[in-house]
Enzyme design. Structure first.
Site, PDB file in Angstrom:
ATOM      1  N   THR A  38       0.822  -1.222   0.000  1.00  0.00           N
ATOM      2  CA  THR A  38       0.000   0.000   0.000  1.00  0.00           C
ATOM      3  C   THR A  38       0.845   1.255   0.000  1.00  0.00           C
ATOM      4  O   THR A  38       0.476   2.261  -0.586  1.00  0.00           O
ATOM      5  CB  THR A  38      -0.913  -0.008   1.235  1.00  0.00           C
ATOM      6  N   TYR A  52      -8.104   0.454  -3.547  1.00  0.00           N
ATOM      7  CA  TYR A  52      -6.995   1.029  -4.329  1.00  0.00           C
ATOM      8  C   TYR A  52      -6.151  -0.134  -4.855  1.00  0.00           C
ATOM      9  O   TYR A  52      -6.404  -1.307  -4.552  1.00  0.00           O
ATOM     10  CB  TYR A  52      -6.139   1.956  -3.450  1.00  0.00           C
ATOM     11  N   SER A  85       1.631  -7.662  -0.657  1.00  0.00           N
ATOM     12  CA  SER A  85       2.375  -8.627   0.161  1.00  0.00           C
ATOM     13  C   SER A  85       1.612  -9.907   0.485  1.00  0.00           C
ATOM     14  O   SER A  85       2.196 -10.867   0.991  1.00  0.00           O
ATOM     15  CB  SER A  85       2.866  -7.980   1.446  1.00  0.00           C
ATOM     16  N   THR A 118       1.463  -4.313   4.180  1.00  0.00           N
ATOM     17  CA  THR A 118       1.256  -4.537   5.622  1.00  0.00           C
ATOM     18  C   THR A 118       0.712  -5.932   5.909  1.00  0.00           C
ATOM     19  O   THR A 118       0.863  -6.440   7.009  1.00  0.00           O
ATOM     20  CB  THR A 118       0.247  -3.514   6.178  1.00  0.00           C
ATOM     21  N   ASP A 119       0.106  -6.593   4.920  1.00  0.00           N
ATOM     22  CA  ASP A 119      -0.530  -7.888   5.204  1.00  0.00           C
ATOM     23  C   ASP A 119       0.457  -8.914   5.753  1.00  0.00           C
ATOM     24  O   ASP A 119       0.107  -9.686   6.649  1.00  0.00           O
ATOM     25  CB  ASP A 119      -1.182  -8.468   3.936  1.00  0.00           C
ATOM     26  N   LYS A 191      -0.267  -7.620  12.675  1.00  0.00           N
ATOM     27  CA  LYS A 191      -1.259  -6.691  12.122  1.00  0.00           C
ATOM     28  C   LYS A 191      -2.579  -7.004  12.813  1.00  0.00           C
ATOM     29  O   LYS A 191      -3.123  -8.094  12.671  1.00  0.00           O
ATOM     30  CB  LYS A 191      -1.371  -6.857  10.607  1.00  0.00           C
ATOM     31  N   GLU A 312      -2.776 -28.658  26.709  1.00  0.00           N
ATOM     32  CA  GLU A 312      -4.054 -29.169  26.168  1.00  0.00           C
ATOM     33  C   GLU A 312      -3.879 -30.473  25.393  1.00  0.00           C
ATOM     34  O   GLU A 312      -4.825 -31.053  24.910  1.00  0.00           O
ATOM     35  CB  GLU A 312      -4.667 -28.112  25.231  1.00  0.00           C
TER      36      GLU A 312
HETATM   37  N1  DAS Z   1      -2.589  -5.803   0.132  1.00  0.00           N
HETATM   38  C1  DAS Z   1      -1.873  -5.169   1.211  1.00  0.00           C
HETATM   39  C2  DAS Z   1      -0.414  -5.577   1.144  1.00  0.00           C
HETATM   40  O1  DAS Z   1       0.213  -5.385   0.102  1.00  0.00           O
HETATM   41  C3  DAS Z   1      -1.919  -3.698   1.153  1.00  0.00           C
HETATM   42  C4  DAS Z   1      -1.058  -3.111   2.224  1.00  0.00           C
HETATM   43  O2  DAS Z   1       0.143  -2.946   2.063  1.00  0.00           O
HETATM   44  O3  DAS Z   1      -1.599  -2.828   3.281  1.00  0.00           O
HETATM   45  O4  DAS Z   1       0.070  -6.071   2.147  1.00  0.00           O
END
Ligand code: DAS
Length: 355
Positions: A38, A52, A85, A118-119, A191, A312
């Site tokens: 992103t 986006y 990602s 970020t994923d 995340k 467990e």
């Molecule tokens: N699809 C997500 C990624 O590329 C977008 C982001 O970066 O948050 O991880």
């Protein structure tokens, strides 16, 4: 008069140039490796913060958008990949780790920033935390709003990440993740929100510090071995062992486990309910998988806390490994790297208590 002023002006200009060259000499050299996400994303309008396209803008444009970076470091950019990602793979990780290690061997590289979606930032961060062979800072950064959005967080996150990567105080702390003015450790960061700018958290354990005026301020350090203190070396690896994750929930079936075993997996991580609990059909399937040589790790879907050995499930009897407090997605990474060294479950359990 004019001549004098001009002479003074020229001297001042020469001085400034000398100073700025001298100042540049004093600034750290930070490499920015871009992988997409992103932070490099574009939307149709300035208010498009969902829907986006990630991974559209190149590293040079990302750097051009933040000229202030030049006050904290000398930066150079390299486009390693250009992907969202969620499409990160073991092959991408091997290529990235080898490039990071190659660059950090250079005396003219003081630190590295990796721009990333970020994923899966938390996964790439942990993989590098175990495979980077340098104490120099490696800082991973992303954004929750695309570059085209009002109040895009990418530019300030990138400026801060460069400041953290260029700081000697960041050295020897393992791989770091820096977004939203916080510095998180690679091992515990996750995340936690699909959409909020403060999505990166370390549940129960907290961040390592903050970024203030482009400089890191640390309050904690990771307690687990990392980077140069690990036994993992990917420099000669072209492939990682196949390990997948099975999710636990009410009414869970054995089907995915049987499918992964049939597909040739050598390791399976179970993301169990509670303290890594195993529903009976799942336990039976994992037991059979173990009987075929597949290494099984019990972790938890809860998001925090310790999955305790022999809690467990009777891990001693089942010959399973307990994930300690690693999330399923990070337990998978450690199990993959462990399997490049051994299939001995006692040795692998030691690694889960070490890294
Ligand atoms: N699809 C997500 C990624 O590329 C977008 C982001 O970066 O948050 O991880």
């Amino acid at each position: 008069m004019f001549a004098t002023l001009t002479k003074q002006g020229l001297c001042a200009a020469a001085l400034f140039t000398a100073f700025s060259v001298h100042a540049a000499d004093k600034l750290p050299n930070v490499m920015i490796l871009a992988t997409g996400g992103t932070i490099a994303g574009t939307g149709a309008t300035s208010t498009t913060t969902v829907g986006y396209t990630a991974a559209k803008i190149g590293v040079e444009k990302l750097i051009e958008a933040v000229p202030e970076m030049k006050t904290v470091a000398n930066v150079k950019g390299e486009q390693v990949f250009q992907i969202a990602s969620e499409n990160m793979t073991n092959d991408h990780w091997l290529k990235l780790a080898k490039r990071v290690n190659e660059l950090l061997k250079q005396s003219d590289v003081d630190g590295i920033v990796i721009t990333h979606g970020t994923d899966t930032i938390e996964e790439t961060a942990y993989f590098l935390n175990l495979t980077v062979k340098s104490k120099k800072p490696v800082v991973i950064v992303g954004a929750m709003r695309p570059a085209t959005a009002i109040s895009a967080d990418g530019p300030i996150n990138l400026y801060n990440a460069v400041g953290v990567a260029g700081s000697k105080d960041s050295a020897g702390r393992g791989v770091l993740v820096a977004l939203n003015d916080e510095i998180q450790g690679a091992r515990e960061v996750t995340k936690s929100s699909t959409m909020l700018a403060n999505t990166f958290r370390a549940p129960e354990l907290g961040n390592l510090g903050y970024v203030v005026r482009g400089k890191p301020v640390f309050y904690r350090a990771t307690a687990r071995k990392n980077t140069t203190d690990t036994e993992f070396d990917v420099s000669k690896l072209d492939k990682l062992p196949e390990v997948d994750i099975v999710y636990g929930y009410a009414n869970a079936k054995r089907t995915p486990i049987d499918a992964f075993v049939a597909g040739g997996d050598v390791g399976i991580v179970h993301a169990g309910t509670g303290n890594g609990s195993l529903a009976t059909p799942v336990k039976d399937a994992l037991k059979e998988a173990r009987g075929k040589g597949v290494v099984v790790v019990r972790s938890s879907r809860t998001g925090s806390g310790i999955t305790a050995r022999n809690g467990e499930a009777n891990d001693d009897e089942l010959d399973f490994v307990a994930a300690d407090n690693l999330s399923p997605q990070k337990a998978r990474i450690l199990l993959m790297l462990a399997l490049t060294k051994t299939k001995d479950t006692k040795e692998i359990q030691r690694m889960f208590y070490t890294y």
